[in-house]
Design an enzyme around this catalytic site. Structure first.
Site, mmCIF file in Angstrom:
data_model
loop_
_atom_site.group_PDB
_atom_site.id
_atom_site.type_symbol
_atom_site.label_atom_id
_atom_site.label_comp_id
_atom_site.label_asym_id
_atom_site.label_seq_id
_atom_site.Cartn_x
_atom_site.Cartn_y
_atom_site.Cartn_z
ATOM 1 C CE LYS A 93 -27.769 67.746 39.161
ATOM 2 N NZ LYS A 93 -26.560 66.917 38.908
ATOM 3 C CB THR A 136 -30.601 59.857 31.257
ATOM 4 O OG1 THR A 136 -30.962 58.711 32.054
ATOM 5 C CG2 THR A 136 -31.775 60.247 30.363
ATOM 6 N N GLY A 159 -24.912 59.611 33.086
ATOM 7 C CA GLY A 159 -23.900 60.655 33.164
ATOM 8 C C GLY A 159 -24.403 62.069 32.981
ATOM 9 C CB THR A 160 -27.753 63.668 32.874
ATOM 10 O OG1 THR A 160 -28.220 62.982 34.038
ATOM 11 C CG2 THR A 160 -28.322 63.006 31.637
ATOM 12 N N GLY A 161 -25.652 64.174 35.169
ATOM 13 C CA GLY A 161 -25.170 65.062 36.228
ATOM 14 C C GLY A 161 -23.703 65.395 36.076
ATOM 15 C CB CYS A 162 -20.769 63.298 35.166
ATOM 16 S SG CYS A 162 -20.878 62.010 36.423
#
Length: 275
Positions: A172, A207, A209-212
């Site tokens: 990412k 932003t 928690g974007t990865g979760c």
């Protein structure tokens, strides 16, 4: 059925809470196994209470003995013992394709796992992963190299991570959005080439928690493979998952949660104008 194996976030923006919202937004019934409790808000993490590895295994085996899980995502696995325990269960293939989000540092910059856990993720968990979704710092840490600085670096590191065992890697590029002028994620699939996904940058500080959210969305869309028994079509599924995240980012400022980095709006497409 989609399963999240991850830590808890009391603010609801990341971890198990974010995963269950993302599952629901995409029409997947969500199950959850807790690996850690955190004292956390939109402003940071002040404490972590680790669930013993033996009890993580108890949660997993009890659930999988009863519920047919079609895809799984892992998030925060705080110790090497927990990583090894989870890999031991999921490596049996009874929980569908495994999406590994190698959570190492929170959006706030707080470290969430120790060095031994990072090594275990790299050496033990990645080989059982159908897809691993590191951000720029995580990819560099697992490869013991410098963080990517360009799209070419993202491509090279995605391919290099395949050598650690996963069937596919999505690096990412959100940390490079300012330099690249857009959100660029690079997907490398074993035997399937390299694919680039692009999205406009959303001007928001919310932003958390974007990865979760992205990894949970990928597990949710992987619960329904295009062909019975076939490997997930990751290039297509990445676009579906990124659509959900993009909508959540675009509506994030509507939520007004906390005074720090607020969460993305996981349910924006369901809630519409309702607040």
């Amino acid at each position: 059925m989609a399963l999240s194996v991850a830590g808890s976030d009391p603010s609801g923006g990341a971890g198990i809470q974010a995963d269950l919202k993302a599952f629901s937004a995409l029409g997947a019934y969500g199950c959850a196994v807790l690996t850690a409790l955190t004292a956390q808000s939109t402003r940071g993490v002040t404490g972590v209470h680790v669930v013993p590895a033996s009890f993580v295994v108890d949660q997993l085996t009890t659930l999988l003995d009863d519920v047919a899980v079609h895809a799984t995502k892992t998030g925060m696995l705080p110790t090497a013992e927990v990583v090894e325990a989870v890999a031991g269960v999921l490596g049996g293939g009874t929980a569908g394709p495994v999406v590994v989000d190698p959570v190492m540092v929170a959006t706030s910059g707080d470290a969430l796992v120790d060095a031994e856990a990072v090594a275990a993720i790299r050496d033990v968990l990645l080989p059982v992963a159908a897809l691993v979704t590191p951000n720029v710092p995580e990819a560099a840490r697992m490869l013991c190299t410098d963080p990517a600085r360009s799209e070419a670096d993202l491509r090279a590191q995605a391919v290099a991570l395949l050598d650690l065992g996963p069937a596919a890697v999505l690096v990412k590029g959100g940390h490079l959005a300012d330099e690249l002028g857009e959100g660029v994620d690079v997907l490398a699939v074993r035997g399937g080439g390299v694919h680039v996904s692009r999205r406009p940058v959303v001007p928001t500080s919310n932003t958390h928690g974007t990865g979760c959210t992205l990894s949970a969305a990928l597990a949710a869309v992987a619960t329904v493979p295009s062909t019975a028994g076939a490997a997930p079509d990751w290039p297509a599924l990445v676009e579906d998952a990124r659509d959900l995240l993009q909508a959540g980012l675009e509506a994030a400022d509507d939520l007004h949660v906390g005074t720090g980095n607020g969460p993305v709006h996981h349910l924006a497409q369901l809630w519409g104008d309702h607040r």
